[in-house]
Design an enzyme around this catalytic site. Structure first.
Site, PDB file in Angstrom:
ATOM      1  N   ARG A  38       0.817  -1.222   0.000  1.00  0.00           N
ATOM      2  CA  ARG A  38       0.000   0.000   0.000  1.00  0.00           C
ATOM      3  C   ARG A  38       0.854   1.276   0.000  1.00  0.00           C
ATOM      4  NH1 ARG A  38      -3.599  -1.952   4.998  1.00  0.00           N
ATOM      5  NH2 ARG A  38      -1.723  -3.215   5.260  1.00  0.00           N
TER       6      ARG A  38
ATOM      7  N   GLU B 213      -9.964  -9.328   9.965  1.00  0.00           N
ATOM      8  CA  GLU B 213      -9.280  -8.406   9.061  1.00  0.00           C
ATOM      9  C   GLU B 213     -10.295  -7.750   8.125  1.00  0.00           C
ATOM     10  OE1 GLU B 213      -5.997  -7.469   9.336  1.00  0.00           O
ATOM     11  OE2 GLU B 213      -6.436  -8.588  11.161  1.00  0.00           O
TER      12      GLU B 213
ATOM     13  N   ALA C  35      37.253  43.671  -5.980  1.00  0.00           N
ATOM     14  CA  ALA C  35      35.977  43.196  -6.525  1.00  0.00           C
ATOM     15  C   ALA C  35      36.178  42.689  -7.947  1.00  0.00           C
ATOM     16  CB  ALA C  35      34.957  44.326  -6.504  1.00  0.00           C
TER      17      ALA C  35
ATOM     18  N   ASN D 144      35.251  25.126  -6.459  1.00  0.00           N
ATOM     19  CA  ASN D 144      35.872  23.977  -5.784  1.00  0.00           C
ATOM     20  C   ASN D 144      35.922  22.725  -6.651  1.00  0.00           C
ATOM     21  OD1 ASN D 144      33.056  23.759  -5.647  1.00  0.00           O
ATOM     22  ND2 ASN D 144      33.147  22.413  -3.867  1.00  0.00           N
TER      23      ASN D 144
ATOM     24  N   TYR E 235      28.749  31.205  -2.733  1.00  0.00           N
ATOM     25  CA  TYR E 235      28.900  29.763  -2.583  1.00  0.00           C
ATOM     26  C   TYR E 235      30.267  29.499  -1.970  1.00  0.00           C
ATOM     27  CZ  TYR E 235      29.871  24.922  -3.209  1.00  0.00           C
ATOM     28  OH  TYR E 235      30.236  23.622  -2.945  1.00  0.00           O
TER      29      TYR E 235
ATOM     30  N   LYS F 157       8.719  -0.829   3.317  1.00  0.00           N
ATOM     31  CA  LYS F 157       7.916   0.116   4.109  1.00  0.00           C
ATOM     32  C   LYS F 157       8.630   0.588   5.371  1.00  0.00           C
ATOM     33  CE  LYS F 157       4.023  -1.231   6.331  1.00  0.00           C
ATOM     34  NZ  LYS F 157       2.575  -1.414   6.563  1.00  0.00           N
TER      35      LYS F 157
ATOM     36  N   GLY G 291       2.355 -13.446   5.886  1.00  0.00           N
ATOM     37  CA  GLY G 291       1.442 -12.900   6.891  1.00  0.00           C
ATOM     38  C   GLY G 291       2.106 -12.736   8.250  1.00  0.00           C
ATOM     39  N   THR G 292       1.431 -11.993   9.112  1.00  0.00           N
ATOM     40  CA  THR G 292       2.014 -11.664  10.417  1.00  0.00           C
ATOM     41  C   THR G 292       2.170 -12.902  11.300  1.00  0.00           C
ATOM     42  OG1 THR G 292      -0.217 -11.021  11.111  1.00  0.00           O
ATOM     43  CG2 THR G 292       1.267  -9.248  10.509  1.00  0.00           C
TER      44      THR G 292
ATOM     45  N   SER H  21      33.467  41.928  -3.758  1.00  0.00           N
ATOM     46  CA  SER H  21      32.283  41.294  -4.347  1.00  0.00           C
ATOM     47  C   SER H  21      32.596  40.640  -5.685  1.00  0.00           C
ATOM     48  CB  SER H  21      31.201  42.355  -4.577  1.00  0.00           C
ATOM     49  OG  SER H  21      30.852  42.913  -3.347  1.00  0.00           O
TER      50      SER H  21
HETATM   51  C1  UD1 Z   1      -2.249  -5.631  11.025  1.00  0.00           C
HETATM   52  C2  UD1 Z   1      -3.237  -6.526  11.748  1.00  0.00           C
HETATM   53  C3  UD1 Z   1      -4.536  -5.742  11.947  1.00  0.00           C
HETATM   54  C4  UD1 Z   1      -4.238  -4.475  12.728  1.00  0.00           C
HETATM   55  C5  UD1 Z   1      -3.127  -3.649  12.094  1.00  0.00           C
HETATM   56  C6  UD1 Z   1      -2.673  -2.545  13.040  1.00  0.00           C
HETATM   57  C7  UD1 Z   1      -2.783  -8.825  11.036  1.00  0.00           C
HETATM   58  C8  UD1 Z   1      -3.238  -9.963  10.207  1.00  0.00           C
HETATM   59  N1  UD1 Z   1      -3.496  -7.705  10.957  1.00  0.00           N
HETATM   60  O1  UD1 Z   1      -2.809  -5.327   9.776  1.00  0.00           O
HETATM   61  O2  UD1 Z   1      -5.472  -6.515  12.646  1.00  0.00           O
HETATM   62  O3  UD1 Z   1      -5.396  -3.673  12.850  1.00  0.00           O
HETATM   63  O4  UD1 Z   1      -1.982  -4.456  11.811  1.00  0.00           O
HETATM   64  O5  UD1 Z   1      -1.776  -1.655  12.467  1.00  0.00           O
HETATM   65  O6  UD1 Z   1      -1.820  -8.970  11.770  1.00  0.00           O
HETATM   66  N2  UD1 Z   1       4.630  -8.307   8.285  1.00  0.00           N
HETATM   67  C9  UD1 Z   1       5.571  -9.298   8.309  1.00  0.00           C
HETATM   68  N3  UD1 Z   1       5.393 -10.394   7.490  1.00  0.00           N
HETATM   69  C10 UD1 Z   1       4.319 -10.525   6.688  1.00  0.00           C
HETATM   70  C11 UD1 Z   1       3.332  -9.511   6.681  1.00  0.00           C
HETATM   71  C12 UD1 Z   1       3.520  -8.401   7.506  1.00  0.00           C
HETATM   72  O7  UD1 Z   1       6.565  -9.205   9.022  1.00  0.00           O
HETATM   73  O8  UD1 Z   1       4.234 -11.530   5.984  1.00  0.00           O
HETATM   74  C13 UD1 Z   1       4.857  -7.106   9.100  1.00  0.00           C
HETATM   75  C14 UD1 Z   1       4.846  -5.839   8.253  1.00  0.00           C
HETATM   76  O9  UD1 Z   1       6.173  -5.539   7.823  1.00  0.00           O
HETATM   77  C15 UD1 Z   1       4.297  -4.798   9.211  1.00  0.00           C
HETATM   78  C16 UD1 Z   1       3.466  -5.602  10.193  1.00  0.00           C
HETATM   79  O10 UD1 Z   1       3.812  -6.958  10.017  1.00  0.00           O
HETATM   80  O11 UD1 Z   1       5.317  -4.122   9.917  1.00  0.00           O
HETATM   81  C17 UD1 Z   1       1.974  -5.425   9.936  1.00  0.00           C
HETATM   82  O12 UD1 Z   1       1.702  -5.775   8.617  1.00  0.00           O
HETATM   83  P1  UD1 Z   1       0.644  -4.977   7.753  1.00  0.00           P
HETATM   84  O13 UD1 Z   1       0.574  -5.599   6.428  1.00  0.00           O
HETATM   85  O14 UD1 Z   1       0.885  -3.534   7.848  1.00  0.00           O
HETATM   86  O15 UD1 Z   1      -0.677  -5.384   8.568  1.00  0.00           O
HETATM   87  P2  UD1 Z   1      -2.037  -4.589   8.571  1.00  0.00           P
HETATM   88  O16 UD1 Z   1      -2.790  -4.919   7.347  1.00  0.00           O
HETATM   89  O17 UD1 Z   1      -1.820  -3.179   8.901  1.00  0.00           O
HETATM   90 CA    CA Z   2      -0.093  -1.921   9.173  1.00  0.00          CA
END
Ligand code: UD1
Ligand code: CA
Length: 433
Positions: free
Chosen positions: A18, A152, A399, A362, A342, A25, A84-85, A381
């Site tokens: 995003r 989510e 100058a 320079n 400068y 990011k 994913g997280t 100047s």
């Molecule tokens: C996440 C939460 C959401 C919450 C929001 C708050 C999840 C599934 N969702 O969503 O509920 O409201 O944060 O800000 O956790 N990251 C990884 N590996 C990955 C994906 C992401 O390390 O595979 C890291 C990203 O770099 C980031 C953080 O996890 O720093 C959050 O990821 P992001 O994609 O921003 O999650 P959100 O959609 O904001």
């Molecule tokens: Ca986020």
């Protein structure tokens, strides 16, 4: 503060699509430092055991963060197989029984703000806030006064989307909870990702207690887009400037001033409107006038501007710098440079006056060269000083002179001019008057 009580895991492996940027990011900067730098800095105030999970652009992230901190454990997420997280939390090994998990995109967090998560005993503490516009956040579903699950945005029903209580993205777990539930996560959802947030509903189903901790958006805001980035920057700017004013800096129209995180002030300083001061600049007993830019430089007992530009590595002491003067990598002590100059790669000593329009040449197209100017030199100047050049003490430069000799000895007047000719009545003839 006992820093051996809790381990911290910071998730920084995501693509950050995003942000619409070729840069990872977490490496985008807020007030001059990467988002990830800010969150690690706050984390180190409460823990000695910090793990950062990386994957997307991992080499760049590790390199940049290692330039600030040498005590971070980096873990590489298998983002292809476990995105994913929740996927990011696989294969984490931490020292302590309690683990605080932070999203890496929360640059506004402070150590103070994390205190409330340190009391986690056997269950889970998770951060929530209420937002008028919950767009982008996971919605927190609370039933019977208990957090049941996090949905989510992309998986939410219309009814769930209208929930304004959201997951701020910080959780304190006991280690055994993570060990139990992370391997059980599935990716059966809209994004085909392993969500850390699903641990909440699984733990809840097993009767574990989930304690919501209400936090403020000002410190817990997540940055997903460039608009979020600028909002976060504005909040942090406000903090930086408020704290500087509280410690004695005078600012005129502070909302128009930009000052980065590493800048320090000492003594009585005035910063006028529209100034930008960056890097590790140090301002001591000085007056920075309107719309000046100071990058990574030291200014002591001096006045600079309006509309002056100090590029990196300047040391300006007991000196007057006026408008439209650009200085780079130079040391000026006891000097006056009032207008339109400068000065680059130069050292200028006490009592020297640099006239309007003076330029140090320079750069020869291949290399940069130095200019050394002694004490009590008067540079007329519109003179050009072709480097490398040394001008000894007590010299006058007329100058309009182009100084090319490499060294100008004490006591001389240096003058290079073609003799002035005047042609009588030329004007009247030319314009037929
Ligand atoms: C996440 C939460 C959401 C919450 C929001 C708050 C999840 C599934 N969702 O969503 O509920 O409201 O944060 O800000 O956790 N990251 C990884 N590996 C990955 C994906 C992401 O390390 O595979 C890291 C990203 O770099 C980031 C953080 O996890 O720093 C959050 O990821 P992001 O994609 O921003 O999650 P959100 O959609 O904001
Ligand atoms: Ca986020």
């Amino acid at each position: 503060m006992d820093k051996n009580k809790i381990s911290i895991v910071i998730l920084a492996a995501g693509k950050g699509s995003r942000m619409k940027s070729p840069k990872a990011k977490v490496l985008h900067t807020v007030c001059g430092k990467e988002m990830l730098y800010h969150i690690i800095k706050s984390s180190r105030e409460i823990s000695n055991d910090i793990t950062v999970v990386v994957a997307h652009q991992k080499d760049a992230v590790v390199k940049q963060i290692s330039s600030y901190f040498d005590d971070i454990n980096f873990v590489i997420q298998d983002a292809d197989n476990f995105p994913g997280t929740g996927g990011a939390m696989k294969n984490i090994s931490v020292k302590n029984e309690k683990v605080l998990v932070l999203n890496g995109d929360m640059p506004l967090l402070t150590a103070d703000a994390l205190q409330g998560f340190l009391g986690c005993d056997n269950g889970i503490i998770m951060s929530i806030f209420d937002l008028q516009n919950p767009d982008g956040y996971g919605r927190v579903i609370i039933e019977n006064n208990q957090v049941q699950r996090i949905v989510e945005q992309k998986d939410a029903s219309a009814k769930e989307l209208s929930v304004t209580t959201v997951n701020a993205g910080i959780y304190a777990f006991s280690k055994n909870i993570l060990e139990k539930y992370i391997p059980l996560l599935s990716n059966d959802n809209a994004q085909k990702e392993y969500y850390l947030t699903d641990v909440i509903s699984m733990a809840r189903a097993d009767g574990l207690n989930i304690s919501p901790l209400l936090v403020d958006e000002e410190r817990f805001k997540g940055v997903n887009s460039k608009k979020d980035l600028s909002d976060a920057e504005e909040i942090m700017q406000d903090r930086i400037k408020t704290s500087l004013m509280e410690s004695g800096v005078i600012m005129q129209l502070p909302s128009t001033i930009y000052i980065e995180e590493g800048v320090t002030f000492e003594g009585e300083c005035i910063v006028e409107n529209g100034c930008r001061i960056t890097g590790n600049s140090k301002i001591i007993n000085s007056h920075i006038k309107a719309h000046s830019v100071i990058e990574d430089s030291i200014v002591k007992n001096s006045d600079v501007g309006p509309l002056a530009h100090l590029r990196p590595a300047c040391v300006i002491e007991d000196t007057h710098i006026g408008n439209f003067v650009e200085i780079k990598k130079s040391t000026l002590k006891g000097v006056k440079a009032g207008h339109l100059s400068y000065i680059g790669d130069a050292t200028v000593d006490e009592g020297t006056n640099i006239g309007a329009g003076v330029i140090t040449c320079n750069y020869d197209g291949i290399k940069k060269h130095e200019t050394i100017i002694g004490k009590n030199v008067f540079i007329g100047s519109d003179s050009q000083l072709v480097a490398p050049i040394t001008i000894e003490d007590d010299v006058m430069i007329a100058a309009g002179t182009t100084v090319t000799s490499g060294r100008v000895e004490s006591g001389v007047l240096a003058i290079s001019r073609t003799k002035l000719r005047t042609i009588k009545d030329f004007y009247y003839k030319f314009f037929n008057k």
